[in-house]
Design an enzyme around this catalytic site. Structure first.
Site, short mmCIF file in Angstrom:
data_model
loop_
_atom_site.label_atom_id
_atom_site.label_comp_id
_atom_site.label_asym_id
_atom_site.label_seq_id
_atom_site.Cartn_x
_atom_site.Cartn_y
_atom_site.Cartn_z
N TYR A 156 -14.07 29.49 -30.68
CA TYR A 156 -13.55 31.06 -30.45
C TYR A 156 -13.24 31.69 -31.60
O TYR A 156 -13.59 32.88 -31.62
CB TYR A 156 -12.33 31.02 -29.60
CG TYR A 156 -11.77 32.01 -29.03
CD1 TYR A 156 -12.37 32.90 -27.77
CD2 TYR A 156 -10.51 32.75 -29.68
CE1 TYR A 156 -11.67 34.07 -27.56
CE2 TYR A 156 -9.97 33.72 -29.13
CZ TYR A 156 -10.34 34.55 -28.18
OH TYR A 156 -9.67 35.58 -27.72
N LYS A 160 -14.84 35.23 -33.01
CA LYS A 160 -14.07 36.43 -33.33
C LYS A 160 -14.22 36.92 -34.62
O LYS A 160 -14.00 38.15 -34.95
CB LYS A 160 -12.56 36.16 -32.58
CG LYS A 160 -12.30 35.92 -31.26
CD LYS A 160 -13.23 37.13 -30.61
CE LYS A 160 -12.61 37.21 -29.16
NZ LYS A 160 -13.36 38.43 -28.17
P1 NAP Z 1 -9.49 38.09 -19.06
O1 NAP Z 1 -8.29 38.40 -18.46
O2 NAP Z 1 -10.02 36.47 -18.81
O3 NAP Z 1 -10.81 39.02 -18.72
C1 NAP Z 1 -11.95 38.72 -19.12
C2 NAP Z 1 -13.08 39.37 -18.26
O4 NAP Z 1 -14.55 39.26 -18.93
C3 NAP Z 1 -13.34 38.77 -16.77
O5 NAP Z 1 -13.10 39.64 -15.90
C4 NAP Z 1 -14.32 37.94 -17.22
O6 NAP Z 1 -15.07 37.70 -15.84
C5 NAP Z 1 -15.33 38.69 -17.97
N1 NAP Z 1 -16.62 37.97 -18.48
C6 NAP Z 1 -16.64 36.75 -18.77
N2 NAP Z 1 -17.62 36.52 -19.27
C7 NAP Z 1 -18.31 37.45 -18.83
C8 NAP Z 1 -19.92 37.68 -19.06
N3 NAP Z 1 -20.79 36.72 -19.52
N4 NAP Z 1 -20.44 39.11 -18.87
C9 NAP Z 1 -19.60 39.95 -18.17
N5 NAP Z 1 -18.15 39.84 -18.03
C10 NAP Z 1 -17.73 38.57 -18.28
O7 NAP Z 1 -9.44 38.37 -20.77
P2 NAP Z 1 -8.53 39.26 -21.44
O8 NAP Z 1 -7.26 38.47 -21.91
O9 NAP Z 1 -8.45 40.52 -20.71
O10 NAP Z 1 -9.53 39.35 -22.89
C11 NAP Z 1 -10.20 40.45 -22.98
C12 NAP Z 1 -10.86 40.28 -24.53
O11 NAP Z 1 -9.84 40.41 -25.43
C13 NAP Z 1 -11.51 39.15 -24.78
O12 NAP Z 1 -12.78 39.11 -25.36
C14 NAP Z 1 -10.78 38.15 -25.23
O13 NAP Z 1 -11.15 37.19 -26.30
C15 NAP Z 1 -10.02 38.97 -26.40
N6 NAP Z 1 -8.62 38.79 -26.84
C16 NAP Z 1 -7.47 38.35 -25.84
C17 NAP Z 1 -6.34 38.02 -26.05
C18 NAP Z 1 -5.18 37.77 -25.14
O14 NAP Z 1 -4.27 37.30 -25.52
N7 NAP Z 1 -5.35 37.95 -23.82
C19 NAP Z 1 -5.96 38.02 -27.49
C20 NAP Z 1 -7.05 38.18 -28.50
C21 NAP Z 1 -8.12 38.78 -27.85
P3 NAP Z 1 -15.01 36.56 -14.75
O15 NAP Z 1 -13.41 36.55 -14.39
O16 NAP Z 1 -15.71 36.56 -13.78
O17 NAP Z 1 -14.96 35.48 -15.64
#
Ligand code: NAP
Length: 255
Positions: A156, A160
């Protein structure tokens, strides 16, 4: 006259069924964009669409795997036809496959690279032609504080960090067409993703949040809306002179 030709700009947010993506889709709709809510599961994306429509906005649920080239091409064409040519793209879809390096499988590595890096590449390549035609565009990529290194996240953190290089190159190549590209590197945001990490570590989510907040200068963890606010800025008309940047949104100066 369609809304698109009447001047409504169209945005695509990937991974927008929930979490940061859903909050971003809702915020961009509030800002006046018609929003394509793209996620693996079209039915799950409909929840976000209903929320946008209930508030008087315009949105379309699109099911596609961002790492599948044919699915991405078809999805972007469908969006262009049904909503209008997309000029904002938020590459937000993401997955975790955390493991210490010695336990990390080939598939843990490949799936993370495919969704984050290949996914952002395929989506951007498909969408950029519409931005170039419009001579205006905004690309926002979701990086992470993990880009600076994080135990258990060799896959990851690599992806990133890679997205930061991708962002800077997009800024250089596309700038002369009125297209900006920027990255947001969030710290701890309360979503299903951090909830899953807490579960994997066997820590109740509330305790996990409390522990994280104690290390963050603003003394709280982030909400999806904190990130949506920054996306809204990068997507705005006035942000046209800001490109190739990475903003750490982590409640303090350090990751
Ligand atoms: P999340 O709640 O897990 O949501 C991610 C969404 O992406 C889910 O709806 C998932 O669908 C979808 N997804 C996964 N694989 C996919 C694919 N191949 N094609 C299309 N959609 C797909 O994550 P989040 O926390 O909101 O994170 C959003 C972004 O921010 C990510 O890139 C993450 O790495 C980044 N981020 C998050 C955090 C944090 O603390 N939460 C921190 C830094 C960066 P399914 O449910 O069907 O798998």
């Amino acid at each position: 006259m369609s809304e698109a030709s009447a001047g409504t700009r169209v945005a695509i947010v990937t991974g927008a069924a929930r979490g940061i993506g859903a909050a971003t889709a809702v915020r961009l709709a509030e800002d006046g964009f018609a929003v394509a809510v793209l996620d693996l599961d079209e039915a799950a994306a409909k929840g976000t669409v209903e929320q946008i429509e209930a508030a008087g906005g315009r949105a379309l649920a699109v099911g596609a795997d961002v790492s599948d080239s044919a699915a991405v091409e078809a999805a972007v064409e469908r969006i262009a036809t049904e909503l209008g040519p997309p000029v904002v793209l938020v590459n937000n879809a993401g997955v975790l496959r955390d493991n210490m390096l010695f336990k990390m499988s080939d598939s843990d590595w490949d799936i993370v690279m495919n969704v984050h890096l290949r996914g952002a590449f395929l989506m951007t390549r498909a969408a950029q032609k519409h931005m170039i035609d419009a001579k205006w565009g905004r690309i926002v990529n979701l990086s992470s504080t993990s880009a600076l290194g994080n135990r258990g996240q060799a896959n990851y953190s690599t992806a990133k960090a890679g997205l930061q290089g991708f962002t800077k190159t997009l800024a250089i190549e596309l700038g002369k067409f009125g297209v900006t590209a920027n990255a947001i590197a969030p710290g701890f945001i309360e979503t299903e993703m951090t909830k899953a990490t807490a579960e994997r570590m066997g820590i109740p989510f509330e305790d996990f949040i409390k522990g994280a907040a104690s290390q963050i200068p603003v003394a709280r963890t982030g909400k999806p809306e904190d990130i949506a606010h920054l996306v809204s800025f990068f997507a705005s008309e006035g942000a046209g002179f800001v490109s190739g940047q990475v903003v750490y949104a982590a409640g303090g100066p350090k990751a």
